[in-house]
Design an enzyme around this catalytic site. Sequence first.
Site, PDB file in Angstrom:
ATOM      1  N   ARG A  67       0.873  -1.170   0.000  1.00 31.69           N
ATOM      2  CA  ARG A  67       0.000   0.000   0.000  1.00 31.69           C
ATOM      3  C   ARG A  67       0.912   1.221   0.000  1.00 31.69           C
ATOM      4  O   ARG A  67       2.133   1.095   0.036  1.00 31.69           O
ATOM      5  CB  ARG A  67      -1.025  -0.004   1.150  1.00 31.69           C
ATOM      6  CG  ARG A  67      -0.708  -0.740   2.385  1.00 31.69           C
ATOM      7  CD  ARG A  67       0.404  -0.162   3.174  1.00 31.69           C
ATOM      8  NE  ARG A  67       0.202   1.257   3.419  1.00 31.69           N
ATOM      9  CZ  ARG A  67       1.130   2.148   3.624  1.00 31.69           C
ATOM     10  NH1 ARG A  67       2.407   1.780   3.631  1.00 31.69           N
ATOM     11  NH2 ARG A  67       0.870   3.420   3.820  1.00 31.69           N
ATOM     12  N   ASP A 114      -1.890  10.679  -1.810  1.00 29.65           N
ATOM     13  CA  ASP A 114      -2.231   9.691  -2.846  1.00 29.65           C
ATOM     14  C   ASP A 114      -2.570  10.342  -4.174  1.00 29.65           C
ATOM     15  O   ASP A 114      -2.517   9.696  -5.216  1.00 29.65           O
ATOM     16  CB  ASP A 114      -3.404   8.827  -2.388  1.00 29.65           C
ATOM     17  CG  ASP A 114      -2.927   7.784  -1.416  1.00 29.65           C
ATOM     18  OD1 ASP A 114      -2.643   8.148  -0.259  1.00 29.65           O
ATOM     19  OD2 ASP A 114      -2.786   6.621  -1.821  1.00 29.65           O
TER      20      ASP A 114
END
Length: 367
Positions: A54, A248
Amino acid sequence: MKINGEPTRSIRLHPDNPRVVQVIDQRQLPHQLTWMDLASVDEAAYAIKDMVVRGAPLIGATAAMGMYLAALDAVAEPDFRGVLTQAAHSLGQTRPTAVNLHWALTSQMEALEQVATASEAVDRLRQNAEAILTADEEQCRQIGLHGVQLIEDIYARTGQPVNILTHCNAGWLACVDWGTATSPIYHAHDRGLPVHVWVDETRPRNQGAKLTAWELGQHGVPHTVIPDNAGGHLMQHGLVDLAIVGTDRTTRQGDVANKIGTYLKALAAHDNGVPFYVALPSSTIDWTLRDGVKEIPIEQRSQDEVKYIDGLSPHGVTSVLICPESSPAANYAFDVTPARLVTGLITERGICPASEAGLLSLFPEMA
Ligand SMILES: CSC[C@@H](O)[C@@H](O)C(=O)COP(=O)(O)O
């Protein structure tokens, strides 16, 4: 960075079998350091979706390697381009918020356009994936070299250990090496500057408590794990000199999507005059978007991540229910911090204001 003295990246080709990609299974940390073998595009997609890996840059790197694995399997297919297009599509569905995923897949599809045969595709996609990993490592190193100046300035002014708050894990585990938010911290520590990191635990998956605390501990960086709600209190009492987080997806205007709770930290920082920086490689900028709150897709994950918590018991890692089983839970994985709350963006090319003009001053080719 080093694990037990050995330089280690978060993703690599298997040392004895270049048809296999290895990643650290982050679901097992901090209790166990285990490498997982990925031997097909489906396994790469599973690793991203189930959060074996991740963090935006590592999601992109794994997807790039996933395309190489897909190419190995596509050699026998008459329509290898069709198979690889399908592979990119399925990898692209795994997680919606981190734009590095689409950036890496686009890069691999462009590389595919330059080959004539399936075996050329294997070589080209492997080379390009390895180049993506190397570029990410270097960009994160550069982010650290720029960001460390912020820490040096604070230390020069106060002469006291510099207290830095971070949220989630934007460390080397989330990238290929160095990390984004952590890279300035590692550089500062390596230069002998006294730093201390407040590590938000980062509910519901606790990437701060599990991953950032482990990373910092491995590198010998002083740190303290805090409940997510403690940051505002610490800032009010002058115990935070600087906040640095990752992202992100960052829009052209400098709005920033990051792990849920980042926005609240930015609000608290703004109210208390604490500088709030966001560290990112340029692969995390979505130049097609402007208004992050309206336009960035926010992932919603399983209710069980909120309702259950796991940890180490005498019987091994165990998951326990922490609320009434019948209560519904909501699990928005990211939020958007508007640019006006961001003091600056730390990129591989330098630090700029969180604005279109600021970003274009560093990346004029995107005008
Ligand atoms: C350098 S990583 C930046 C972000 O990806 C990170 O801060 C983050 O929010 C990760 O979320 P995750 O859901 O763990 O992938």
